[in-house]
Design a protein around this motif. Sequence first.
Motif, short mmCIF file in Angstrom:
data_model
loop_
_atom_site.label_atom_id
_atom_site.label_comp_id
_atom_site.label_asym_id
_atom_site.label_seq_id
_atom_site.Cartn_x
_atom_site.Cartn_y
_atom_site.Cartn_z
N SER A 181 0.85 -1.18 0.00
CA SER A 181 0.00 0.00 0.00
C SER A 181 0.89 1.23 0.00
CB SER A 181 -0.88 0.03 1.26
OG SER A 181 -1.73 -1.08 1.30
N CYS A 182 0.31 2.39 -0.33
CA CYS A 182 1.09 3.63 -0.26
C CYS A 182 0.23 4.74 0.34
CB CYS A 182 1.63 4.05 -1.63
SG CYS A 182 0.41 4.63 -2.80
N ARG A 183 0.91 5.74 0.88
CA ARG A 183 0.24 6.88 1.52
C ARG A 183 1.05 8.14 1.24
NH1 ARG A 183 0.16 5.03 6.64
NH2 ARG A 183 -1.85 4.07 6.27
N ASP A 189 0.25 -3.72 5.06
CA ASP A 189 -0.70 -3.62 6.17
C ASP A 189 -0.62 -4.83 7.10
OD1 ASP A 189 -1.97 -1.14 5.95
OD2 ASP A 189 -3.25 -1.88 4.35
#
Length: 113
Positions: free
Chosen positions: A73-75, A91
């Motif tokens: 995932s990325c943020r 995650d």
Amino acid sequence: MTYGAQTFSQIGVEEFNSSAEHTLFLIDQQQISGSSVGAGIFFMYADYAGLEVSAELLSPYQTGDIDGWAVLSCRVAYTAQKVPQISVFVDNTSAGLPVCDGYLRVYLTGGTI
């Protein structure tokens, strides 16, 4: 217009405005090996301080299937100095699954923060 591209005809009529058209400008792209992520990796974009970025992460990349794999995932976040920072992470690290590779793309949106 805060940032981006703008073009005009020979008589000065605006033909294209990237802010009005909501165009994304690709500023970075890279393949990320799932085994290199660990607890997370970060990418900083100091050249774009004060400007809004968007990120997308394609995962799984090259495996094609997520059964039995942990997915990346990325943020997007911004430091106190308004420098864009992309974090790539998994995650579910406690499942003991192998981690898929990913392909990260980062875009400049034309907005400011």
